[in-house]
Write an enzyme that holds these catalytic residues in place. Structure first.
Site, mmCIF file in Angstrom:
data_model
loop_
_atom_site.group_PDB
_atom_site.id
_atom_site.type_symbol
_atom_site.label_atom_id
_atom_site.label_comp_id
_atom_site.label_asym_id
_atom_site.label_seq_id
_atom_site.Cartn_x
_atom_site.Cartn_y
_atom_site.Cartn_z
ATOM 1 N N LYS A 112 45.575 89.809 77.674
ATOM 2 C CA LYS A 112 45.217 90.870 76.728
ATOM 3 C C LYS A 112 44.824 92.115 77.508
ATOM 4 C CE LYS A 112 41.599 92.162 73.392
ATOM 5 N NZ LYS A 112 40.353 91.716 72.727
ATOM 6 N N ASP A 157 38.913 99.726 73.075
ATOM 7 C CA ASP A 157 38.906 99.181 71.715
ATOM 8 C C ASP A 157 37.827 99.860 70.886
ATOM 9 O OD1 ASP A 157 39.241 97.689 69.449
ATOM 10 O OD2 ASP A 157 38.242 95.897 70.235
ATOM 11 N N LYS A 163 33.935 99.980 65.424
ATOM 12 C CA LYS A 163 32.753 99.378 66.023
ATOM 13 C C LYS A 163 31.596 100.370 65.986
ATOM 14 C CE LYS A 163 35.273 96.651 69.512
ATOM 15 N NZ LYS A 163 34.799 95.306 69.169
ATOM 16 N N GLU A 212 42.302 92.806 66.952
ATOM 17 C CA GLU A 212 43.588 93.286 67.467
ATOM 18 C C GLU A 212 44.117 92.474 68.643
ATOM 19 O OE1 GLU A 212 41.236 94.270 70.662
ATOM 20 O OE2 GLU A 212 40.746 94.552 68.547
ATOM 21 N N ARG A 259 44.406 89.283 69.228
ATOM 22 C CA ARG A 259 45.322 88.188 68.870
ATOM 23 C C ARG A 259 46.674 88.725 68.428
ATOM 24 N NH1 ARG A 259 41.030 86.306 64.498
ATOM 25 N NH2 ARG A 259 39.768 87.211 66.165
#
Length: 431
Positions: free
Chosen positions: A195, A200, A207, A279, A281
């Site tokens: 990954k 993020d 977040k 995201e 996965r």
């Protein structure tokens, strides 16, 4: 005090004025690390952190008591994002200097990637740096390509494309081939999937600021498998390995993917987006399908995937998942052999159905905080949909131990490299 800061290792207790249980004492030459009867390597690592906390920037290990693992434990405690190469190892009968050099090379690269800013380590630069790093170790045996932007959509790598399309910097898939056999038709023994979310924000499931601060580390899985492959190559890996890094920035824009979107993957699986912060996965699904297409008997993916894994095992262990019981058991043993914490969490076929959707084959999470109960297992269940042969030969590593938000008695803040040695050992044993 001499110009060099010397650190000795002693089986004797510290002088009384330092305390009966002191792991380190100081003198005019430098310091002495005192071995404990229990948790020996952990105490050596704590001593390394204690020395670094005194403001020491460089040390030279000295004496015949040091071995390979005690030197590495001290190094892991001593280094920090500001000091990556401050330990000079000592050569003696108990130490493998080639192994220590290989460990340090992989660890320094890995820390530079994970601790680097998202401005410098973005999807394409991460893929390029990983490719260049592995190629530098075996130029004649390594080739790679980077699939970028709209080309991902054209080739049906829809997860990476959708997660990354909200950023001005395009998402990419790195496909790397390490083939030391000299035979272009040699079978692929193992495949690695990492990954590589270089930042993020959570997307529209945004977040909070404090949760976003350290999200430059969300490419830790890509860094872990790359560093693990590098270590295995330096240890003499002689089988073919392919590596897939799924790299994107998960940002908010007028072009970002949204809640309620439905993604159709290359294998026909449809996925409803109920949380844009789930995201990892989505991008790993592409990498796992690519790894399956390679025909590799062993597939390892690594990701800083879920907060649920952190809740379950803390920051001292990485969580392991798989449908192949023998494979997971082997990887857990390899982690133990490499002095890295790893702990198996539940995964069964029914976990594939724990994120239902009325509109698609599955949702990418549950519309609850943290994905609801069993969030880490449910994420692994999602991934298992994209691995061939019902998950035989596959292990998923949820990297709860890969990064420390704040310093501890054993680690500085930042990347720890935990998982790197487990990946390397698995490649060696299973390839």
């Amino acid at each position: 005090m001499s110009q060099q800061f010397l650190v000795q290792l002693s089986e004797q207790a510290a002088p009384a004025h330092w305390g009966e249980t002191a792991s380190v004492s100081f003198n005019e030459q430098g310091a002495t690390v005192h071995l404990s009867e229990t948790d020996t390597l952990k105490n050596v690592q704590k001593a390394g952190r204690a020395v670094a906390n005194q403001g020491v920037k460089a040390v030279t290990l000295a004496g015949d008591t040091w071995c390979t693992e005690s030197q590495w434990a001290f190094y892991q405690g001593f280094v920090s994002p500001k000091v990556l190469d401050g330990v000079e190892f000592v050569e003696n009968a108990q130490s493998d200097m080639k192994e220590l050099a290989a460990l340090k090379q992989s660890a320094i690269w890995m820390r530079q990637m994970i601790n680097g800013t998202a401005e410098d380590i973005f999807p394409e630069s991460l893929a390029e740096k990983a490719g260049e790093f592995i190629q530098s170790l075996a130029p004649e045996h390594v080739s790679y390509q980077i699939i970028k932007g709209e080309a991902l959509k054209e080739q049906q790598w829809i997860g990476i494309y959708e997660v990354g399309r909200g950023s001005d910097r395009p998402p990419v898939l790195l496909e790397l081939d390490f083939n030391p056999t000299g035979d272009d038709n040699a079978p692929v023994a193992s495949a690695l999937v990492g990954k590589g979310i270089t930042f993020d924000s959570g997307g529209y499931s945004i977040k909070p600021s404090e949760g976003m601060l350290t999200m430059k580390c969300d490419m830790g899985g890509a860094a872990t498998v790359t560093a693990g492959l590098a270590l295995a190559i330096n240890r003499g890996l002689d089988k073919r390995v392919k590596m897939y890094l799924c790299c994107a920035e998960n940002l908010i824009s007028g072009h970002a993917y949204k809640l309620g979107d439905i993604l159709t993957y290359k294998n026909g699986t449809t996925v409803e987006i109920v949380n844009t912060d789930a995201e990892g996965r989505l991008v790993l699904a592409d990498g796992l399908m690519a790894a399956s297409e390679s025909g590799a008997a062993t597939i390892i993916d690594a990701a800083t995937l879920t907060g649920a894994a952190l809740v379950a095992v803390g920051q001292e262990y990485n969580a392991l998942f798989g449908l192949d019981n023998d494979m997971v058991r082997d990887v857990e043993n390899y982690a133990n052999d490499e002095f890295e914490g790893a702990w198996r969490l539940p995964l069964e076929k029914f976990h594939q159905n724990n994120c239902p959707s009325p509109y698609a084959d599955t949702a990418n999470s549950r519309p609850q905080k943290g994905g609801g109960f069993g969030g880490a297992s449910n994420a692994a269940g999602f991934l298992s949909r994209f691995v061939r042969n019902d998950g035989q030969g596959w292990v998923h590593m949820d990297l709860a131990a890969a990064f420390q938000n704040t310093p501890t008695s054993m680690w500085s803040a930042g990347a720890t490299t935990q998982g790197m040695r487990t990946v390397a050992r698995t490649l060696q044993e299973k390839s």
